[in-house]
Design a protein around this motif. Structure first.
Motif, short mmCIF file in Angstrom:
data_model
loop_
_atom_site.label_atom_id
_atom_site.label_comp_id
_atom_site.label_asym_id
_atom_site.label_seq_id
_atom_site.Cartn_x
_atom_site.Cartn_y
_atom_site.Cartn_z
N ALA A 131 -10.52 -23.55 28.12
CA ALA A 131 -9.34 -22.87 28.65
C ALA A 131 -9.75 -21.80 29.68
O ALA A 131 -9.10 -21.64 30.71
CB ALA A 131 -8.54 -22.25 27.51
N THR B 277 -1.99 -24.63 37.38
CA THR B 277 -2.08 -25.89 36.64
C THR B 277 -2.46 -25.61 35.18
O THR B 277 -2.00 -26.31 34.28
CB THR B 277 -3.07 -26.85 37.30
N ALA B 278 -3.26 -24.59 34.95
CA ALA B 278 -3.61 -24.23 33.57
C ALA B 278 -2.35 -23.89 32.77
O ALA B 278 -2.23 -24.24 31.60
CB ALA B 278 -4.59 -23.06 33.56
N ARG B 279 -1.40 -23.24 33.42
CA ARG B 279 -0.15 -22.90 32.72
C ARG B 279 0.57 -24.17 32.30
O ARG B 279 1.18 -24.22 31.23
CB ARG B 279 0.74 -22.04 33.59
N LEU B 280 0.48 -25.20 33.13
CA LEU B 280 1.12 -26.48 32.78
C LEU B 280 0.48 -27.11 31.54
O LEU B 280 1.04 -28.02 30.93
CB LEU B 280 1.02 -27.47 33.93
N MET B 281 -0.71 -26.68 31.19
CA MET B 281 -1.39 -27.19 29.98
C MET B 281 -0.99 -26.37 28.75
O MET B 281 -1.48 -26.62 27.66
CB MET B 281 -2.91 -27.10 30.14
N GLY B 282 -0.18 -25.35 28.95
CA GLY B 282 0.20 -24.50 27.82
C GLY B 282 -0.68 -23.27 27.68
O GLY B 282 -0.64 -22.58 26.65
N ILE B 283 -1.47 -22.99 28.71
CA ILE B 283 -2.37 -21.83 28.64
C ILE B 283 -1.66 -20.61 29.22
O ILE B 283 -1.15 -20.66 30.33
CB ILE B 283 -3.67 -22.12 29.42
N ASP B 284 -1.63 -19.55 28.43
CA ASP B 284 -1.01 -18.30 28.87
C ASP B 284 -2.09 -17.50 29.60
O ASP B 284 -2.98 -16.91 28.98
CB ASP B 284 -0.49 -17.57 27.62
#
Ligand code: ATP
Ligand code: MG
Lengths: 289, 230
Positions: free
Chosen positions: A168, A178-185
């Protein structure tokens, strides 16, 4: 003979530089933040340990049990409360804010603890040494600190490349949206990175405070060594940072051996030489697994 | 399951969407077509929370979600295959897939299932994601979105920059995915591809829906007019 000794001492001290540098490079790697207050936070950790010793009479090494979590929580809060707001396309705001933080920490320490030099006293263990073949003597404490520093760097490497948290971190660093699209805050991730960096710094800060004297104004010098170690080693590689720290330590040791006034000079010269000859550092990202 | 009502979106002062109304039923495959700059990606960005919108402008499974943070929305079950794949360069193929499951939703999709769907990815599992061919990267991007076990899958221009034969392969796997009941919204410039997979199609032009209907009921002329204006 003396030179060999200088090299060994340099390696041991370099391990601590590398530990300081690892925190700096972790933060830069994850969020492209150059933390000018990094050195002052390390000095702060030393003072927190000092207070813990005064308050409880604990051995300075045992204070790590409280200093590490305190610094980690401070890092998380600092990132979420202040530094996250400065991150963006422009790299100037975080530089200015961490510079301001550096001034605040130095003045706060000066007000609270005066400008007097301090040192954490580790007692009898400070003088125990191992006799090595060839008449070399290595202090047990510096050796143990070096080993711990290397283990922590190996641990960080493991976290980064073998765990979900590390994935992460790397994803956020590559492409935050794009990391946010993975559910990463992202805000939480940055704060965790700062917490981890300051936990590592806390160890470095306490070790350095046992090995040498410190005062409220010494932070920028610590930052400079960390910065040099990172650049020598090459950005984005923790093993490179370890190598950079050791090279810097050895250069300083040899410099001091030639002439006591040359300790820092020699380190700076090696740093400049690397900048000129190999600006990407000796072991840039990707050159070491 | 997804409904947008009067959805608007802005980039600063520039308004990109002017009141988009879209309804999707569970299990449907919807296509959204439109020329360059029509606002297709903006529409997906607004749904996934990458662009701010008003809360009541997007409802998902009966719940208003407009403007919630993107990391919250994916955990509610909306995953996206972004335009241009956007794989993480410092992650391997397998890590790119695993990071898709970061939100820990449970469901039918797992690493094994993705490798069944795209066997070539298993062979390349340790390569950096960005070392793959365009088609393989698209497979990783689809697999990564499926790993989130979404109930709604959004795909932005799957065909972008790919050879026709590769596009057909990608759309064949999409058919396999929809066959299992996944609700899918595909955004395409490639009209034929979009019409072939979709049960309903929306055409977007300059931030407005200009046409809506079943591919079988629409004429070429209607689509041409809605697509290019005129
Ligand atoms: N980051 C941005 N900042 C400002 N304007 C933008 C931004 N992204 C898109 N736009 C504008 O918004 C409008 C819609 O863009 P969008 O990317 O949604 O189009 P699109 O239909 O996806 O096009 P394409 O088929 O080229 O992907 C365009 O006029 C575009 O110039
Ligand atoms: Mg687009």
């Amino acid at each position: 003979m003396n030179l060999l000794n200088a090299v060994v001492q340099g390696i041991l001290l370099g391990g601590l530089y590398a530990l300081v540098a690892a925190g700096l490079s972790l933060i830069f790697g994850v969020m492209r933040l150059v933390n000018i207050a990094h050195g002052d936070l390390i000095v702060l950790a030393g003072y927190v340990a000092l207070v813990a010793v005064w308050a409880t009479g604990l051995h300075p090494l045992l204070t790590l049990i409280v200093v590490v979590p305190i610094m980690a929580v401070l890092g998380y809060a600092l990132q979420r409360g202040v530094l996250n707001r400065t991150l963006g396309a422009d790299i100037l705001p975080p530089l200015l804010v961490t510079f301001g933080l550096s001034v605040i920490i130095q003045n706060g320490l000066l007000q609270t603890f005066t400008a007097d030099s301090q040192k954490l006293q580790a007692g009898a263990i400070e003088t125990v040494s191992l006799a090595l073949p060839g008449g070399l003597a290595v202090g047990v404490l510096p050796l143990a600190m070096f080993v711990v520093a290397v283990l922590i760097i190996a641990g960080l490497q493991l976290v980064f490349y073998r765990t979900e948290l590390g994935r992460a971190f790397r994803a956020t660093s590559d492409d935050p949206s794009t990391a946010r699209l993975m559910g990463i805050d992202n805000a939480h991730m940055f704060a965790l990175a700062m917490a981890l960096a300051l936990a590592v710094c806390a160890v470095a800060g306490v070790f350095l405070a046992i090995r040498s004297i410190f005062d409220p104004a010494i932070g920028p010098a610590r930052l400079l060594f960390a910065f040099e170690a990172v650049i020598i080693g090459g950005l984005g590689s923790l093993w490179g940072t370890l190598a950079g720290g050791i090279i810097l330590g050895v250069a300083q040791g040899i410099g001091a051996e030639i002439n006591p006034g040359w300790q820092l000079l020699m380190g700076h010269l090696v740093f400049l030489a690397v900048l000129v000859l190999r600006p990407q550092g000796l072991f840039p990202k990707g050159s070491l697994a | 399951m997804l409904e947008t009502t009067g959805l608007t979106a802005f980039y600063g002062d520039f308004q990109a969407l002017f009141g988009i109304d879209v309804r999707m039923q569970q299990g449907e495959t919807i296509a959204m077509i439109g020329a360059n700059g029509a606002g297709k990606s903006t529409f997906l960005r607004a749904i996934t929370g990458l662009l701010p919108t008003r809360r009541e402008q997007v409802t998902f499974e009966g719940r208003p979600i407009g403007g919630l943070p993107a990391d919250v929305i994916v955990k509610l079950g909306i995953a996206m295959v972004p335009e241009g794949r956007r794989l993480f360069p410092s992650l391997t193929v397998e890590e790119n897939l695993l990071i898709g499951a970061y939100g820990r939703r449970t469901g039918p999709w797992s690493l094994d299932r993705i490798y069944q769907l795209f066997p070539v990815l298993e062979e390349r599992r340790s390569s950096p994601g960005t070392a793959l061919s365009g088609g393989q990267q698209q497979m990783v991007a689809i697999g990564r979105a499926l790993m989130a076990n979404p109930s709604l899958l959004l795909c932005d221009e799957l065909s972008l920059g790919l050879a026709p034969i590769v596009i057909r392969e990608i759309y064949r796997s999409l058919a396999q995915i929809t066959a299992e009941g996944m609700t899918v919204l595909v955004v395409e410039q490639d009209i034929n591809q979009a019409l072939a997979v979709a049960s309903r199609v929306y055409c977007l032009q300059e931030g407005r829906v200009t046409l809506e209907g079943r591919p079988t009921e629409l004429t070429r002329e209607q689509i041409g007019r809605a697509y290019f204006g005129a």
